[in-house]
Design a protein around this motif. Structure first.
Motif, mmCIF file in Angstrom:
data_model
loop_
_atom_site.group_PDB
_atom_site.id
_atom_site.type_symbol
_atom_site.label_atom_id
_atom_site.label_comp_id
_atom_site.label_asym_id
_atom_site.label_seq_id
_atom_site.Cartn_x
_atom_site.Cartn_y
_atom_site.Cartn_z
ATOM 1 N N PRO A 38 3.639 -2.537 -6.625
ATOM 2 C CA PRO A 38 3.412 -3.029 -5.275
ATOM 3 C C PRO A 38 2.459 -2.120 -4.508
ATOM 4 N N GLY A 39 2.143 -2.529 -3.328
ATOM 5 C CA GLY A 39 1.392 -1.684 -2.401
ATOM 6 C C GLY A 39 2.369 -1.057 -1.420
ATOM 7 N N GLY A 40 1.840 -0.713 -0.250
ATOM 8 C CA GLY A 40 2.713 -0.123 0.771
ATOM 9 C C GLY A 40 2.968 1.359 0.528
ATOM 10 N N ASN A 41 3.914 1.910 1.273
ATOM 11 C CA ASN A 41 4.187 3.354 1.235
ATOM 12 C C ASN A 41 5.176 3.773 0.160
ATOM 13 N N THR A 42 6.140 2.895 -0.158
ATOM 14 C CA THR A 42 7.214 3.319 -1.072
ATOM 15 C C THR A 42 6.692 3.844 -2.398
ATOM 16 N N PRO A 43 5.727 3.167 -3.039
ATOM 17 C CA PRO A 43 5.300 3.648 -4.370
ATOM 18 C C PRO A 43 4.391 4.881 -4.327
ATOM 19 N N TYR A 65 -1.005 -5.833 -9.960
ATOM 20 C CA TYR A 65 -0.522 -5.654 -8.585
ATOM 21 C C TYR A 65 0.279 -6.865 -8.130
ATOM 22 N N THR A 66 1.335 -6.597 -7.397
ATOM 23 C CA THR A 66 2.147 -7.720 -6.887
ATOM 24 C C THR A 66 1.378 -8.500 -5.835
ATOM 25 N N ASP A 67 0.501 -7.791 -5.152
ATOM 26 C CA ASP A 67 -0.271 -8.454 -4.106
ATOM 27 C C ASP A 67 -1.411 -7.552 -3.662
ATOM 28 N N GLU A 68 -2.257 -8.096 -2.840
ATOM 29 C CA GLU A 68 -3.416 -7.330 -2.362
ATOM 30 C C GLU A 68 -3.780 -7.837 -0.979
ATOM 31 N N ARG A 69 -4.263 -6.920 -0.193
ATOM 32 C CA ARG A 69 -4.793 -7.329 1.113
ATOM 33 C C ARG A 69 -6.236 -7.748 0.895
ATOM 34 N N HIS A 70 -6.672 -8.765 1.632
ATOM 35 C CA HIS A 70 -8.041 -9.238 1.428
ATOM 36 C C HIS A 70 -9.004 -8.348 2.211
ATOM 37 N N ASN A 78 -6.264 -1.165 0.996
ATOM 38 C CA ASN A 78 -6.337 -1.846 -0.294
ATOM 39 C C ASN A 78 -5.308 -1.262 -1.268
ATOM 40 N N ASN A 79 -4.468 -2.106 -1.819
ATOM 41 C CA ASN A 79 -3.397 -1.610 -2.706
ATOM 42 C C ASN A 79 -3.939 -0.996 -3.987
ATOM 43 N N HIS A 80 -4.974 -1.606 -4.546
ATOM 44 C CA HIS A 80 -5.547 -1.035 -5.786
ATOM 45 C C HIS A 80 -6.038 0.388 -5.520
ATOM 46 N N LEU A 132 8.821 -4.146 -7.416
ATOM 47 C CA LEU A 132 8.572 -4.831 -6.151
ATOM 48 C C LEU A 132 9.008 -3.956 -4.993
ATOM 49 N N GLY A 133 8.200 -3.956 -3.955
ATOM 50 C CA GLY A 133 8.608 -3.274 -2.722
ATOM 51 C C GLY A 133 9.489 -4.209 -1.901
ATOM 52 N N LEU A 134 10.045 -3.658 -0.841
ATOM 53 C CA LEU A 134 10.935 -4.443 0.032
ATOM 54 C C LEU A 134 10.592 -4.128 1.479
ATOM 55 N N GLY A 135 10.205 -5.143 2.238
ATOM 56 C CA GLY A 135 9.912 -4.915 3.649
ATOM 57 C C GLY A 135 11.191 -4.849 4.469
ATOM 58 N N GLY A 138 12.678 -8.039 4.750
ATOM 59 C CA GLY A 138 13.153 -8.658 3.519
ATOM 60 C C GLY A 138 12.067 -9.254 2.655
ATOM 61 N N HIS A 139 10.806 -9.123 3.050
ATOM 62 C CA HIS A 139 9.747 -9.696 2.193
ATOM 63 C C HIS A 139 9.503 -8.814 0.979
ATOM 64 N N THR A 140 8.844 -9.423 -0.006
ATOM 65 C CA THR A 140 8.343 -8.648 -1.140
ATOM 66 C C THR A 140 7.016 -9.260 -1.554
ATOM 67 N N CYS A 141 6.207 -8.491 -2.274
ATOM 68 C CA CYS A 141 4.840 -8.936 -2.554
ATOM 69 C C CYS A 141 4.226 -9.321 -1.203
ATOM 70 N N SER A 142 3.555 -10.457 -1.142
ATOM 71 C CA SER A 142 3.182 -10.997 0.182
ATOM 72 C C SER A 142 3.875 -12.342 0.351
ATOM 73 N N HIS A 168 -5.347 -11.057 5.703
ATOM 74 C CA HIS A 168 -4.926 -12.106 4.789
ATOM 75 C C HIS A 168 -4.599 -11.447 3.443
ATOM 76 N N ARG A 169 -3.822 -12.175 2.632
ATOM 77 C CA ARG A 169 -3.346 -11.554 1.395
ATOM 78 C C ARG A 169 -3.595 -12.456 0.208
ATOM 79 N N ILE A 170 -3.462 -11.854 -0.983
ATOM 80 C CA ILE A 170 -3.334 -12.603 -2.245
ATOM 81 C C ILE A 170 -2.030 -12.089 -2.862
ATOM 82 N N ASP A 191 15.786 2.520 7.184
ATOM 83 C CA ASP A 191 15.312 1.258 7.788
ATOM 84 C C ASP A 191 15.422 0.078 6.818
ATOM 85 N N LYS A 192 15.568 0.398 5.530
ATOM 86 C CA LYS A 192 15.691 -0.697 4.552
ATOM 87 C C LYS A 192 17.155 -1.035 4.250
ATOM 88 N N ALA A 193 18.088 -0.232 4.781
ATOM 89 C CA ALA A 193 19.511 -0.424 4.454
ATOM 90 C C ALA A 193 20.016 -1.839 4.767
HETATM 91 C C1 6PG Z 1 2.187 -4.582 0.410
HETATM 92 C C2 6PG Z 1 3.356 -4.698 -0.512
HETATM 93 C C3 6PG Z 1 4.564 -5.113 0.244
HETATM 94 C C4 6PG Z 1 5.384 -3.840 0.376
HETATM 95 C C5 6PG Z 1 6.440 -3.983 1.429
HETATM 96 C C6 6PG Z 1 7.156 -2.647 1.640
HETATM 97 O O1 6PG Z 1 1.054 -4.870 -0.003
HETATM 98 O O2 6PG Z 1 2.427 -4.148 1.539
HETATM 99 O O3 6PG Z 1 3.201 -5.108 -1.721
HETATM 100 O O4 6PG Z 1 5.343 -6.116 -0.340
HETATM 101 O O5 6PG Z 1 5.960 -3.561 -0.886
HETATM 102 O O6 6PG Z 1 5.784 -4.368 2.628
HETATM 103 O O7 6PG Z 1 6.208 -1.739 2.146
HETATM 104 P P1 6PG Z 1 6.608 -0.184 2.318
HETATM 105 O O8 6PG Z 1 6.814 0.339 0.934
HETATM 106 O O9 6PG Z 1 5.382 0.420 2.989
HETATM 107 O O10 6PG Z 1 7.837 -0.140 3.162
#
Ligand code: 6PG
Length: 226
Positions: A38-43, A65-70, A78-80, A132-135, A138-142, A168-170, A191-193
């Motif tokens: 995934p992208g985001g901060n967790t990984p 990648y689970t998703d990407e920002r356009h 950019n997640n990549h 997969l990340g977790l917002g 509760g979202h994941t990917c996009s 926008h996302r893919i 915050d994810k609890a």
């Molecule tokens: C992204 C991710 C998205 C991410 C969650 C959690 O591109 O942002 O793929 O699904 O995993 O938003 O983001 P954090 O890890 O930053 O909390």
């Protein structure tokens, strides 16, 4: 059914996640095998650890990648781009990285990513691991809402996601996630609890849970600390 594991520290969670990635990467012997990240901060700590302490990669291994920002490939969102140092340390060739071609239009980038996955699976490609990340919502990917997930085309592996706010996302679809042998939703921080609790109690009430509903094996890994 989710198997929820609570780790004492984020470091312990990242060590376990690294081990899963290493096993999947080393055992990509009998045909193409992809790991989704995934992208985001967790990984980020995970990518940094692997960049500093890389493991062996089988020639047929693919990073995806689970998703990407356009946004452009050199954009900070950019997640990549988050994985560049890890890619270099793992000595991955460009053919071993299945990135979203954000230099294309949004729809073309989604179509190209969808076709790349269709080709990968058609040639017998497997997905031993999807991380997969977790917002906090509760979202994941996009994949952000239950309605969006329910309306995802069943025969698409990737789709475009137009956002009212932000890029926008893919994103990959639940149909692609269903091809993953093991799906690990990982999260850290207080915050994810609430979403970890909701996923454990009623997975299909949370976007991440519904997105993974067709996955053969889903683990939810959580560390309360940051
Ligand atoms: C992204 C991710 C998205 C991410 C969650 C959690 O591109 O942002 O793929 O699904 O995993 O938003 O983001 P954090 O890890 O930053 O909390």
């Amino acid at each position: 059914m989710f198997i929820t594991s609570i780790f004492d520290t984020p470091q312990a969670l990242y060590a376990a996640t690294r081990n899963l990635m290493q096993m999947a990467a080393e055992h990509a012997q009998d045909g193409p095998a992809a790991i989704l990240v995934p992208g985001g901060n967790t990984p980020k700590p995970l990518f940094a650890d692997i960049a500093a302490n890389p493991f062996d990669i089988a020639p047929e291994f693919l990073l995806a990648y689970t998703d990407e920002r356009h946004v452009s490939a050199d954009h900070p969102d950019n997640n990549h781009a988050l994985t560049r140092e890890m890619i270099a340390a793992l000595k991955l060739a460009s053919r071993q990285v299945l990135r979203v071609e954000t230099e294309r239009s949004l729809e073309d980038a989604a179509d190209a990513y969808d076709q790349a996955w269709a080709d990968f699976l058609d040639r017998g490609g497997r997905i031993p691991l999807a991380l997969l990340g977790l917002g906090t919502d509760g979202h994941t990917c996009s994949l952000f809402t239950l309605e969006q997930i329910r309306n995802c085309p069943k025969k698409r592996y990737a789709v475009a996601v137009e956002r009212k706010q932000g890029h926008h996302r893919i994103t990959v679809t639940p149909a692609l996630l269903a091809s993953a042998a093991h799906t690990v939703i990982f999260a850290t921080g207080q915050d994810k609890a609430p979403m970890v609790d909701a996923l454990t109690r009623d997975p299909n009430s949370v976007a991440a849970g519904l997105a993974a509903a067709q996955c053969p094996r889903v683990s939810l890994w959580y560390a309360p600390g940051n």
